[in-house]
Scaffold this active site. Structure first.
Site, PDB file in Angstrom:
ATOM      1  N   ILE A  55       0.720  -1.310  -0.077  1.00 14.67           N
ATOM      2  CA  ILE A  55      -0.292   0.028   0.059  1.00 14.67           C
ATOM      3  C   ILE A  55       1.009   1.140  -0.121  1.00 14.67           C
ATOM      4  O   ILE A  55       2.262   1.262   0.133  1.00 14.67           O
ATOM      5  CB  ILE A  55      -0.971   0.138   1.305  1.00 14.67           C
ATOM      6  CG1 ILE A  55      -0.106   0.145   2.542  1.00 14.67           C
ATOM      7  CG2 ILE A  55      -1.873  -1.138   1.053  1.00 14.67           C
ATOM      8  CD1 ILE A  55      -0.935   0.247   3.759  1.00 14.67           C
TER       9      ILE A  55
ATOM     10  N   GLU B  62       6.143   3.459   4.803  1.00 11.19           N
ATOM     11  CA  GLU B  62       7.373   2.757   4.211  1.00 11.19           C
ATOM     12  C   GLU B  62       7.488   3.118   2.632  1.00 11.19           C
ATOM     13  O   GLU B  62       8.601   3.460   2.347  1.00 11.19           O
ATOM     14  CB  GLU B  62       7.370   1.222   4.374  1.00 11.19           C
ATOM     15  CG  GLU B  62       7.240   0.672   5.814  1.00 11.19           C
ATOM     16  CD  GLU B  62       8.532   1.126   6.482  1.00 11.19           C
ATOM     17  OE1 GLU B  62       9.598   0.962   6.051  1.00 11.19           O
ATOM     18  OE2 GLU B  62       8.320   1.182   7.775  1.00 11.19           O
TER      19      GLU B  62
ATOM     20  N   LYS C 139       8.582   6.678   2.847  1.00  8.72           N
ATOM     21  CA  LYS C 139      10.101   6.955   3.398  1.00  8.72           C
ATOM     22  C   LYS C 139      10.901   6.610   1.920  1.00  8.72           C
ATOM     23  O   LYS C 139      11.774   7.437   1.588  1.00  8.72           O
ATOM     24  CB  LYS C 139      10.506   5.801   4.117  1.00  8.72           C
ATOM     25  CG  LYS C 139      11.718   5.868   4.640  1.00  8.72           C
ATOM     26  CD  LYS C 139      12.340   4.501   5.546  1.00  8.72           C
ATOM     27  CE  LYS C 139      11.483   4.432   6.786  1.00  8.72           C
ATOM     28  NZ  LYS C 139      11.861   3.249   7.441  1.00  8.72           N
TER      29      LYS C 139
ATOM     30  N   HIS D  52      -0.437  -6.174   7.001  1.00  8.22           N
ATOM     31  CA  HIS D  52       0.443  -5.611   8.017  1.00  8.22           C
ATOM     32  C   HIS D  52      -0.254  -4.450   8.688  1.00  8.22           C
ATOM     33  O   HIS D  52      -0.142  -4.478  10.048  1.00  8.22           O
ATOM     34  CB  HIS D  52       1.828  -5.119   7.413  1.00  8.22           C
ATOM     35  CG  HIS D  52       2.847  -4.679   8.393  1.00  8.22           C
ATOM     36  ND1 HIS D  52       2.611  -3.404   8.980  1.00  8.22           N
ATOM     37  CD2 HIS D  52       3.695  -5.249   8.906  1.00  8.22           C
ATOM     38  CE1 HIS D  52       3.677  -3.373   9.850  1.00  8.22           C
ATOM     39  NE2 HIS D  52       4.571  -4.294   9.986  1.00  8.22           N
TER      40      HIS D  52
ATOM     41  N   GLU E 172      -1.917  -4.165  12.621  1.00 10.56           N
ATOM     42  CA  GLU E 172      -1.550  -2.966  13.143  1.00 10.56           C
ATOM     43  C   GLU E 172      -2.615  -1.893  13.029  1.00 10.56           C
ATOM     44  O   GLU E 172      -2.318  -0.561  13.369  1.00 10.56           O
ATOM     45  CB  GLU E 172      -0.241  -2.238  13.067  1.00 10.56           C
ATOM     46  CG  GLU E 172       0.807  -3.090  13.226  1.00 10.56           C
ATOM     47  CD  GLU E 172       2.390  -2.461  12.885  1.00 10.56           C
ATOM     48  OE1 GLU E 172       2.247  -1.388  12.435  1.00 10.56           O
ATOM     49  OE2 GLU E 172       3.323  -3.225  13.134  1.00 10.56           O
TER      50      GLU E 172
ATOM     51  N   LEU F 227       4.000  -9.058   1.463  1.00 11.13           N
ATOM     52  CA  LEU F 227       4.981  -9.554   0.127  1.00 11.13           C
ATOM     53  C   LEU F 227       5.984 -10.926   0.567  1.00 11.13           C
ATOM     54  O   LEU F 227       5.766 -11.896  -0.234  1.00 11.13           O
ATOM     55  CB  LEU F 227       6.041  -8.238  -0.222  1.00 11.13           C
ATOM     56  CG  LEU F 227       7.210  -8.781  -1.004  1.00 11.13           C
ATOM     57  CD1 LEU F 227       6.663  -8.949  -2.532  1.00 11.13           C
ATOM     58  CD2 LEU F 227       8.309  -7.810  -0.930  1.00 11.13           C
ATOM     59  N   VAL F 228       6.002 -11.115   1.932  1.00  8.95           N
ATOM     60  CA  VAL F 228       6.846 -12.235   2.540  1.00  8.95           C
ATOM     61  C   VAL F 228       5.991 -12.895   3.499  1.00  8.95           C
ATOM     62  O   VAL F 228       5.040 -12.191   4.065  1.00  8.95           O
ATOM     63  CB  VAL F 228       8.329 -11.607   2.915  1.00  8.95           C
ATOM     64  CG1 VAL F 228       9.121 -11.189   1.842  1.00  8.95           C
ATOM     65  CG2 VAL F 228       8.291 -10.825   4.145  1.00  8.95           C
TER      66      VAL F 228
ATOM     67  N   HIS G 145       5.806 -11.711  10.660  1.00 10.30           N
ATOM     68  CA  HIS G 145       4.380 -11.483  11.169  1.00 10.30           C
ATOM     69  C   HIS G 145       3.563 -12.877  10.894  1.00 10.30           C
ATOM     70  O   HIS G 145       2.770 -13.389  11.714  1.00 10.30           O
ATOM     71  CB  HIS G 145       3.833 -10.439  10.492  1.00 10.30           C
ATOM     72  CG  HIS G 145       3.915  -9.123  11.200  1.00 10.30           C
ATOM     73  ND1 HIS G 145       3.469  -8.696  12.476  1.00 10.30           N
ATOM     74  CD2 HIS G 145       4.717  -8.001  10.679  1.00 10.30           C
ATOM     75  CE1 HIS G 145       3.975  -7.551  12.689  1.00 10.30           C
ATOM     76  NE2 HIS G 145       4.645  -6.999  11.749  1.00 10.30           N
TER      77      HIS G 145
END
Length: 258
Positions: free
Chosen positions: A85, A89, A92, A145, A173, A200-201, A205
């Protein structure tokens, strides 16, 4: 003229899923864009530190990699995020890349997986395929996430688009949380749940928060709520459909289709 393509993700300290997801996408990028030298960058400093300690491998941030590319004489730099999304991150990575806008002839940054409405439609189609074949009273629950960024609404939007399907999107979260889906699963008379990471991975989590036998894991919470639960530790980056979507996003910036 030297061209660079930076493939940037949050990263993961789990080598096996890194190879199946991030490295798999990078290899597709190398094959698809032979005119570019492909580089890896991560946005998570925690993951970067852990890999350095555990494997002795130094993975750069976008900022560090841009400095290196500048020194090596690259003139055109393309950045394709593997973020799901448009959250913190991604922001950044975008900020770090654009900081060097006066140091290169070209800097273009691609979009995360879910950006345009068409992206959401493709993801819905993929999730419907993922959910086949489901028996009666079975459902798929996906762990996203989540984020404190305003982009957290992406998960609820996608979940709403799947409201007529036995597919439920939740987030670690932010909203919607796993506790919100329990009542909906019961209302739909679901008895068995397949848990997938919507990430993605399949890293920390997915392994611990989703699939472990720890008391507060999603597997445990759903089991305690009366459901049979089968976790599937397969990151989104392993699926050719998702890889293809990232390739199409990169194509728009590398070949100037934005």
């Amino acid at each position: 003229m030297k061209k660079a393509l930076i493939v940037v993700s949050f990263g993961t300290s789990y080598p096996e899923t890194r190879k199946k997801t991030i490295e798999a996408v990078e290899n597709r990028m190398i094959e698809r864009f032979p005119e570019c030298d492909v580089f890896r960058a991560f946005t998570s400093n925690v993951v970067i530190k852990k890999i350095k300690e555990q494997e002795g491998v130094k993975i750069p941030t976008v900022n560090q990699l841009m400095l290196e590319l500048k020194e090596k004489g690259y003139k055109e730099v393309f950045v394709q995020p593997l973020h799901v999304i448009n959250g913190s991150e991604y922001s950044k990575a975008l900020h770090q890349a654009k900081h060097f806008k006066n140091d290169f002839d070209v800097i273009e940054v691609g979009r995360p997986l879910m950006t345009e409405f068409e992206d959401y439609e493709e993801i819905v189609e993929w999730l419907r395929d993922l959910a086949q074949p489901l028996a009666e009273k079975e459902a798929v629950v996906l762990m996203g996430h989540g984020t404190q960024h305003s982009a957290f609404t992406a998960y609820a939007c996608l979940d709403h688009m799947l409201s007529k399907d036995p597919v439920f999107i939740c987030a670690v979260e932010s909203y919607p949380g796993v506790e919100t889906v329990v009542e909906r699963l019961k209302e739909a008379n679901i008895e068995k749940v397949y848990l997938h990471p919507f990430m993605l991975v399949a890293g920390d989590h997915a392994t611990n928060d989703m699939a472990s036998d720890e008391e507060d894991s999603w597997k445990s919470q759903l089991t305690n709520a009366g459901f049979e639960v089968e976790p599937i530790l397969k990151g989104m980056g392993e699926y050719p459909k998702i890889q293809n979507m990232f390739l199409e996003h990169a194509k728009k910036v590398v070949e100037g289709e934005e």
